[in-house]
Design a protein around this motif. Structure first.
Motif, PDB file in Angstrom:
ATOM      1  N   GLY A   1      -3.431  15.181 -19.034  1.00 13.25           N
ATOM      2  CA  GLY A   1      -3.519  16.579 -19.356  1.00 13.25           C
ATOM      3  C   GLY A   1      -2.139  17.102 -19.217  1.00 13.25           C
ATOM      4  N   ARG A   2      -2.257  18.247 -19.590  1.00 13.92           N
ATOM      5  CA  ARG A   2      -0.758  19.040 -19.345  1.00 13.92           C
ATOM      6  C   ARG A   2      -0.950  20.559 -18.903  1.00 13.92           C
ATOM      7  N   ILE A   3       0.173  21.025 -18.195  1.00 10.20           N
ATOM      8  CA  ILE A   3       0.263  22.125 -17.756  1.00 10.20           C
ATOM      9  C   ILE A   3       1.312  22.968 -18.239  1.00 10.20           C
ATOM     10  N   THR A   4       1.333  24.389 -18.168  1.00  7.59           N
ATOM     11  CA  THR A   4       2.452  25.171 -18.360  1.00  7.59           C
ATOM     12  C   THR A   4       2.954  25.540 -16.942  1.00  7.59           C
ATOM     13  N   LEU A   5       4.286  25.160 -17.000  1.00  6.72           N
ATOM     14  CA  LEU A   5       5.076  25.280 -15.751  1.00  6.72           C
ATOM     15  C   LEU A   5       6.807  25.337 -16.008  1.00  6.72           C
ATOM     16  N   PRO A   6       7.173  26.554 -16.145  1.00  9.94           N
ATOM     17  CA  PRO A   6       8.778  26.537 -16.416  1.00  9.94           C
ATOM     18  C   PRO A   6       9.407  25.930 -15.647  1.00  9.94           C
ATOM     19  N   GLU A   7      10.421  25.354 -16.026  1.00 14.10           N
ATOM     20  CA  GLU A   7      11.419  24.439 -15.360  1.00 14.10           C
ATOM     21  C   GLU A   7      12.112  25.019 -14.290  1.00 14.10           C
ATOM     22  N   GLN A   8      12.451  26.392 -14.350  1.00 12.92           N
ATOM     23  CA  GLN A   8      13.118  27.110 -13.309  1.00 12.92           C
ATOM     24  C   GLN A   8      12.165  27.324 -12.082  1.00 12.92           C
ATOM     25  N   LEU A   9      10.838  26.984 -12.453  1.00 13.69           N
ATOM     26  CA  LEU A   9       9.789  27.127 -11.177  1.00 13.69           C
ATOM     27  C   LEU A   9       9.624  25.682 -10.456  1.00 13.69           C
ATOM     28  N   GLU A  10      10.280  24.823 -11.242  1.00 13.98           N
ATOM     29  CA  GLU A  10       9.784  23.379 -10.453  1.00 13.98           C
ATOM     30  C   GLU A  10      10.330  23.129  -9.059  1.00 13.98           C
ATOM     31  N   ASP A  11      11.621  23.555  -8.686  1.00 22.64           N
ATOM     32  CA  ASP A  11      12.015  23.311  -7.391  1.00 22.64           C
ATOM     33  C   ASP A  11      11.261  24.379  -6.553  1.00 22.64           C
ATOM     34  N   GLN A  12      11.081  25.147  -6.729  1.00 23.19           N
ATOM     35  CA  GLN A  12      10.354  26.146  -5.827  1.00 23.19           C
ATOM     36  C   GLN A  12       8.753  25.619  -5.686  1.00 23.19           C
ATOM     37  N   ALA A  13       8.318  24.959  -6.592  1.00 20.86           N
ATOM     38  CA  ALA A  13       7.037  24.169  -6.260  1.00 20.86           C
ATOM     39  C   ALA A  13       7.049  23.043  -5.746  1.00 20.86           C
ATOM     40  N   LEU A  14       8.251  22.196  -5.759  1.00 20.00           N
ATOM     41  CA  LEU A  14       8.384  21.241  -5.019  1.00 20.00           C
ATOM     42  C   LEU A  14       8.556  21.374  -3.421  1.00 20.00           C
ATOM     43  N   THR A  15       9.348  22.502  -3.151  1.00 20.78           N
ATOM     44  CA  THR A  15       9.355  22.829  -1.676  1.00 20.78           C
ATOM     45  C   THR A  15       7.980  23.153  -1.063  1.00 20.78           C
ATOM     46  N   VAL A  16       7.194  24.258  -1.867  1.00 25.55           N
ATOM     47  CA  VAL A  16       5.888  24.617  -1.082  1.00 25.55           C
ATOM     48  C   VAL A  16       5.056  23.432  -1.275  1.00 25.55           C
ATOM     49  N   LEU A  17       5.070  22.362  -2.288  1.00 24.73           N
ATOM     50  CA  LEU A  17       4.018  21.308  -2.207  1.00 24.73           C
ATOM     51  C   LEU A  17       4.482  20.329  -0.976  1.00 24.73           C
ATOM     52  N   GLU A  18       5.589  20.158  -0.659  1.00 26.25           N
ATOM     53  CA  GLU A  18       6.124  19.332   0.422  1.00 26.25           C
ATOM     54  C   GLU A  18       5.616  19.848   1.460  1.00 26.25           C
ATOM     55  N   VAL A  19       5.371  21.155   1.903  1.00 29.84           N
ATOM     56  CA  VAL A  19       4.931  21.904   3.177  1.00 29.84           C
ATOM     57  C   VAL A  19       3.340  21.681   3.242  1.00 29.84           C
ATOM     58  N   GLU A  20       2.696  21.733   1.947  1.00 31.91           N
ATOM     59  CA  GLU A  20       1.261  21.855   2.029  1.00 31.91           C
ATOM     60  C   GLU A  20       0.620  20.350   2.205  1.00 31.91           C
ATOM     61  N   LEU A  21       1.157  19.400   1.572  1.00 31.65           N
ATOM     62  CA  LEU A  21       0.802  17.778   1.688  1.00 31.65           C
ATOM     63  C   LEU A  21       1.244  17.444   2.981  1.00 31.65           C
ATOM     64  N   GLY A  22       2.029  17.901   3.927  1.00 27.18           N
ATOM     65  CA  GLY A  22       2.301  17.470   5.133  1.00 27.18           C
ATOM     66  C   GLY A  22       1.236  17.178   5.976  1.00 27.18           C
TER      67      GLY A  22
ATOM     68  N   VAL B   1       4.916  11.765 -14.983  1.00 25.85           N
ATOM     69  CA  VAL B   1       5.291  13.221 -15.456  1.00 25.85           C
ATOM     70  C   VAL B   1       6.463  13.092 -16.348  1.00 25.85           C
ATOM     71  N   VAL B   2       6.234  13.635 -17.583  1.00 20.40           N
ATOM     72  CA  VAL B   2       7.183  13.815 -18.600  1.00 20.40           C
ATOM     73  C   VAL B   2       7.180  15.420 -19.145  1.00 20.40           C
ATOM     74  N   ARG B   3       8.483  15.990 -18.994  1.00 17.31           N
ATOM     75  CA  ARG B   3       8.522  17.501 -19.449  1.00 17.31           C
ATOM     76  C   ARG B   3       8.913  17.572 -21.002  1.00 17.31           C
ATOM     77  N   GLU B   4       8.115  18.686 -21.480  1.00 17.41           N
ATOM     78  CA  GLU B   4       8.396  18.873 -22.994  1.00 17.41           C
ATOM     79  C   GLU B   4       8.335  20.356 -22.985  1.00 17.41           C
ATOM     80  N   GLY B   5       9.606  20.834 -22.880  1.00 15.58           N
ATOM     81  CA  GLY B   5       9.962  22.407 -22.831  1.00 15.58           C
ATOM     82  C   GLY B   5       9.283  23.007 -21.579  1.00 15.58           C
ATOM     83  N   ASP B   6       8.289  23.998 -21.603  1.00 14.88           N
ATOM     84  CA  ASP B   6       7.802  24.726 -20.452  1.00 14.88           C
ATOM     85  C   ASP B   6       6.594  23.866 -20.118  1.00 14.88           C
ATOM     86  N   ALA B   7       6.308  22.818 -20.705  1.00 20.53           N
ATOM     87  CA  ALA B   7       5.239  21.842 -20.129  1.00 20.53           C
ATOM     88  C   ALA B   7       5.520  20.647 -19.631  1.00 20.53           C
TER      89      ALA B   7
END
Length: 245
Positions: A9-30, A62-68
């Motif tokens: 599958g593929r999702i739309t997630l802008p590259e500038q939000l990737e670091d923020q998503a990583l920080t939040v997910l590291e806490v939630e998966l703990g 994961v492979v990035r293609e633009g905002d996807a």
């Protein structure tokens, strides 16, 4: 760890939000069960530095293609389902604005995650490994005929069956008497049959070659007339002889 899964599958997630998503997910998966160690920030022995590194908890690359972001099964890793994998896909709903992820378990179960500006929607769910029934128990082998004990439905082979009496009623539970029950009785031959006490058959002699022939009625009348004439002649001769005339 749960069963193996195949993911695409593929999702739309802008590259500038990737670091923020990583920080939040590291806490939630703990606080979830899985390969990610939040204290050392590693998955197995690999250090987590990007969102793609953390995605290995879900067994995907994961492979990035633009905002996807394009996700596919990481066949070089260990793509098994776990609580951290479920939290990873759910947590992406905070940042993704579109797209779908499709998963299929080893038992054929399928489920999906649909992303939009309103969040994420899960369609279906993975099967609970504890609820999947095991293989059916093997049936016991059939008992061979030679091993089976004697039954009560039939008499032993060396004992001949006893014939029922002629006047016995048919066995219970049968609408029609079986063939040969009771033995048939020969019907009377006629009113002259001596077995039923009737009069003698006047025509029996017709079928008995040794019986005398029946007398004709005309012949009987003639003999009677001759007898009368003879008696009259004898009486007449006797009277003449006695001088009565």
């Amino acid at each position: 760890m749960g069963p193996l899964v195949v993911t695409s599958g593929r999702i739309t997630l802008p590259e500038q939000l990737e670091d923020q998503a990583l920080t939040v997910l590291e806490v939630e998966l703990g606080g979830k069960d899985g390969p990610f160690d939040p204290d050392r920030l590693v998955v197995g022995t690999a250090h987590v530095e990007t969102l793609a590194d953390l995605a290995s908890v879900a067994g995907v690359s994961v492979v990035r293609e633009g905002d996807a972001l394009l996700f596919s099964t990481d066949r070089q890793g260990d793509p098994r389902w776990c609580e951290q994998a479920a939290a990873f896909w759910q947590g992406l709903g905070r940042f993704a604005t579109g797209g779908e992820i499709h998963l299929r378990g080893a038992d054929g179960t399928t489920w999906s995650y649909r992303y939009s500006a309103d969040g994420v929607e899960q369609v279906g769910s993975p099967a609970d490994p504890a609820a999947v029934p095991g293989p059916p128990a093997a049936e016991p082998p059939p008992v061979a005929a030679a091993d089976a004990g004697p039954t009560t439905d039939a008499p032993p082979a060396d004992v001949p069956p006893t014939a029922p009496p002629a006047d016995a009623p048919p066995p219970s539970g049968q609408d029609q008497p079986p063939v040969g029950w009771p033995p048939p009785v020969e019907p009377p031959r006629g009113p002259g049959d001596p077995r039923v006490g009737g009069p003698a058959d006047p025509y029996a002699s017709l079928f008995d070659p040794e019986a005398p022939e029946p007398r004709s009625p005309g012949r009987t009348a003639a003999m009677a007339a001759l007898l009368v004439v003879g008696v009259v002649l004898i009486v007449g001769v006797a009277m003449l002889t006695a001088g009565l005339f």
